[in-house]
Write a protein that holds these residues in place. Structure first.
Motif, mmCIF file in Angstrom:
data_model
loop_
_atom_site.group_PDB
_atom_site.id
_atom_site.type_symbol
_atom_site.label_atom_id
_atom_site.label_comp_id
_atom_site.label_asym_id
_atom_site.label_seq_id
_atom_site.Cartn_x
_atom_site.Cartn_y
_atom_site.Cartn_z
ATOM 1 N N HIS A 1 0.827 -1.215 0.000
ATOM 2 C CA HIS A 1 0.000 0.000 0.000
ATOM 3 C C HIS A 1 0.854 1.255 0.000
ATOM 4 O O HIS A 1 0.495 2.263 -0.628
ATOM 5 C CB HIS A 1 -0.942 -0.023 1.198
ATOM 6 C CG HIS A 1 -2.062 -1.013 1.040
ATOM 7 N ND1 HIS A 1 -2.997 -1.244 2.037
ATOM 8 C CD2 HIS A 1 -2.397 -1.827 0.001
ATOM 9 C CE1 HIS A 1 -3.853 -2.162 1.595
ATOM 10 N NE2 HIS A 1 -3.510 -2.526 0.379
ATOM 11 N N LEU A 2 1.974 1.239 0.714
ATOM 12 C CA LEU A 2 2.872 2.396 0.684
ATOM 13 C C LEU A 2 3.403 2.641 -0.728
ATOM 14 O O LEU A 2 3.636 3.779 -1.128
ATOM 15 C CB LEU A 2 4.048 2.187 1.642
ATOM 16 C CG LEU A 2 3.759 2.308 3.143
ATOM 17 C CD1 LEU A 2 4.963 1.851 3.959
ATOM 18 C CD2 LEU A 2 3.386 3.735 3.515
ATOM 19 N N LEU B 1 -1.540 -0.967 -9.856
ATOM 20 C CA LEU B 1 -0.530 -0.064 -9.331
ATOM 21 C C LEU B 1 -0.942 1.375 -9.582
ATOM 22 O O LEU B 1 -1.288 1.743 -10.708
ATOM 23 C CB LEU B 1 0.825 -0.350 -9.982
ATOM 24 C CG LEU B 1 2.044 0.356 -9.399
ATOM 25 C CD1 LEU B 1 2.237 -0.028 -7.934
ATOM 26 C CD2 LEU B 1 3.291 0.000 -10.194
ATOM 27 N N HIS B 2 -0.929 2.198 -8.526
ATOM 28 C CA HIS B 2 -1.311 3.604 -8.606
ATOM 29 C C HIS B 2 -0.192 4.456 -8.017
ATOM 30 O O HIS B 2 0.695 3.955 -7.323
ATOM 31 C CB HIS B 2 -2.608 3.859 -7.818
ATOM 32 C CG HIS B 2 -3.746 2.958 -8.213
ATOM 33 N ND1 HIS B 2 -4.681 3.296 -9.169
ATOM 34 C CD2 HIS B 2 -4.098 1.717 -7.777
ATOM 35 C CE1 HIS B 2 -5.559 2.319 -9.296
ATOM 36 N NE2 HIS B 2 -5.228 1.343 -8.469
ATOM 37 N N SER B 3 -0.257 5.739 -8.276
ATOM 38 C CA SER B 3 0.723 6.635 -7.654
ATOM 39 C C SER B 3 0.498 6.714 -6.153
ATOM 40 O O SER B 3 1.442 6.860 -5.368
ATOM 41 C CB SER B 3 0.637 8.032 -8.279
ATOM 42 O OG SER B 3 -0.679 8.552 -8.129
ATOM 43 N N ARG B 4 -0.764 6.588 -5.732
ATOM 44 C CA ARG B 4 -1.096 6.630 -4.309
ATOM 45 C C ARG B 4 -2.459 5.982 -4.118
ATOM 46 O O ARG B 4 -3.361 6.159 -4.942
ATOM 47 C CB ARG B 4 -1.121 8.077 -3.797
ATOM 48 C CG ARG B 4 -1.381 8.227 -2.300
ATOM 49 C CD ARG B 4 -1.354 9.697 -1.890
ATOM 50 N NE ARG B 4 -1.608 9.871 -0.477
ATOM 51 C CZ ARG B 4 -2.812 9.922 0.075
ATOM 52 N NH1 ARG B 4 -3.892 9.823 -0.705
ATOM 53 N NH2 ARG B 4 -2.962 10.082 1.373
ATOM 54 N N LEU B 5 -2.636 5.236 -3.034
ATOM 55 C CA LEU B 5 -3.919 4.603 -2.755
ATOM 56 C C LEU B 5 -4.759 5.491 -1.855
ATOM 57 O O LEU B 5 -4.252 6.134 -0.928
ATOM 58 C CB LEU B 5 -3.723 3.249 -2.071
ATOM 59 C CG LEU B 5 -3.040 2.142 -2.870
ATOM 60 C CD1 LEU B 5 -3.047 0.840 -2.069
ATOM 61 C CD2 LEU B 5 -3.711 1.932 -4.217
ATOM 62 N N SER B 6 -6.059 5.520 -2.111
ATOM 63 C CA SER B 6 -6.988 6.239 -1.238
ATOM 64 C C SER B 6 -7.268 5.383 -0.004
ATOM 65 O O SER B 6 -6.997 4.178 0.027
ATOM 66 C CB SER B 6 -8.293 6.526 -1.980
ATOM 67 O OG SER B 6 -8.991 5.312 -2.245
#
Length: 427
Positions: free
Chosen positions: A142-143, A177-182
């Motif tokens: 997640h990080l 894969l995302h730049s940041r997870l909500s």
């Protein structure tokens, strides 16, 4: 369509060509297979030998195979514990009949699927260590911005790590894969983990393989508690009185003890200057791993690295050319401040590898080690030395500990190690 092998290493296609790609995995001859324990999978999976490599081969449709291959490569670049992707094979046929493509990953030496670990009833304390390992893996994903989409014991492999376990992602098929997870994405992943783990433990309970004191529903909830506690520690904002900069140092040391480095941070003062706000913006896992690798060149799991660094520090203190003013191995390297003739810590560290670590590991016959890696074996020997020294009320030394371990302990624990004929890398 011709057979096509898309590989990460130019040497792999030649080795992989030896495998019988014109047969479905279920029909592969025994001479190509390696008898390793397999977990439950929705796809057909086999372990096979390709040259000196042992690989896991999974049949699935082309699009998900290529997608998962790409995601596993992304996780490798992000230094996330996951199986190592080697290749995707497409264009397989049996005569005129097309066969499903396959995804090939490197076998994770010394690892076990959770069902193999429950062949004998596992104690609750050991199960807690498994949950700790899985919580750390999920936090690291997640990080990095990776939403797993199917976190479960079945999609994880576990390796021994100095009395604990290290968890590795096996199946990335449902990941993104995302730049940041909500917060919502993280909560969804966590809820899936809770449901999946409870279901898997209920299945073990029905088969009689679960310790009678273990509540499957409670253990499913336990992963959420452990995840929440670790996530909070790694990401929370701290407010300290102005001038108390040692509070920030203490917070960083606490993160280091958990196995994480603060790679980037944000520090801001309040408008009236009474308080300081500290936010760890980027937290990198593997604090002790990096320290050990930088000092000695040894690549180990996080807990193994912590244990080896402690032993290295104790050994360094006994060396005549070590300056007491030098920083310990677990801290950031600096030049010696004491005796100008004292050896630098990294020089002593390499001497420890050459004179202590390698001779100790090599004193255990290779054929008796099974799949236990060198760092785990050294940890076991340190533990055995401590036990014998406590019993004798004096330090019995590593040589005596090794002899006793080989004669009395190793024959017993070999029965619990993964069954494999894979050659263990030399120390």
């Amino acid at each position: 369509m011709a057979l096509q092998i898309s590989a990460t290493n130019p040497e792999h296609p030649a080795l992989l060509l030896e495998l019988p790609w014109d047969l479905p995995l279920e029909e592969w001859p025994e001479r190509h297979l390696v008898p390793l324990p397999r977990g439950i999978s929705r796809h057909v999976v086999r372990y096979a030998r390709a040259g000196d490599e042992v690989v896991a081969v999974k049949e699935l449709a082309e699009r998900p195979a290529v997608r998962e291959f790409g995601l596993l490569r992304d996780l490798d670049r992000l230094n996330i514990p996951a199986v190592d992707p080697l290749a995707v094979v497409t264009g397989r046929t049996r005569g005129d009949t097309p066969l499903e493509p396959v995804l090939i990953t490197r076998h994770l030496t010394g690892s076990l699927p959770y069902r193999s670990m429950f062949e004998t009833t596992m104690r609750p304390a050991t199960m807690h260590r498994l949950m700790d390992a899985l919580a750390v893996l999920l936090v690291r994903l997640h990080l990095a911005g990776f939403a797993w989409g199917d976190c479960s014991l079945s999609n994880t492999l576990f390796r021994r790590d100095a009395g604990a376990y290290a968890a590795y992602l096996v199946d990335a098929e449902t990941g993104d894969l995302h730049s940041r997870l909500s917060d919502g994405q993280r909560a969804y992943d966590l809820d899936l983990a809770r449901v999946n783990i409870s279901g898997e433990l209920l299945d073990l309970e029905a088969s009689g393989a679960l310790h009678p004191s273990v509540d499957p529903i409670e253990f499913g909830t336990e992963i959420c508690r452990r995840y929440d506690g670790l996530w909070r520690e790694l990401t929370r904002t701290s407010v300290y009185p102005a001038g108390k900069h040692h509070y920030i140092d203490r917070r960083i040391r606490r993160l280091n003890e958990l196995g994480f480095d603060v790679a980037e941070m944000q520090i801001g003062h309040s408008s009236n200057g009474d308080t300081v706000t500290f936010v760890p913006k980027v937290v990198d896992a593997g604090h002790h791993q990096r320290q050990l690798l930088r000092l000695t060149g040894l690549d180990a799991e996080e807990n193994q690295a912590r244990r080896l660094l402690n032993d290295l520090e104790s050994w360094m203190a006994t060396q005549e050319d070590y300056s007491p003013g030098d920083p310990p191995p677990s801290s950031r390297l600096r030049s010696s401040r004491g005796d100008p003739h004292a050896a630098r810590p990294e020089v002593l560290a390499h001497r420890w590898v050459r004179e202590v670590f390698r001779p100790t590991v090599r004193a255990v016959p290779r054929e008796l080690r099974g799949s236990m890696d060198a760092a785990e074996l050294y940890h076991e020997l340190l533990e055995h030395r401590w036990y014998l020294s406590e019993r004798a009320q004096h330090d019995i030394g590593l040589d005596t500990a090794v002899d006793d371990y080989v004669k009395h302990i190793l024959p017993k624990i070999r029965k619990t190690l993964p069954s494999t004929d894979v050659t263990t890398p030399s120390a």
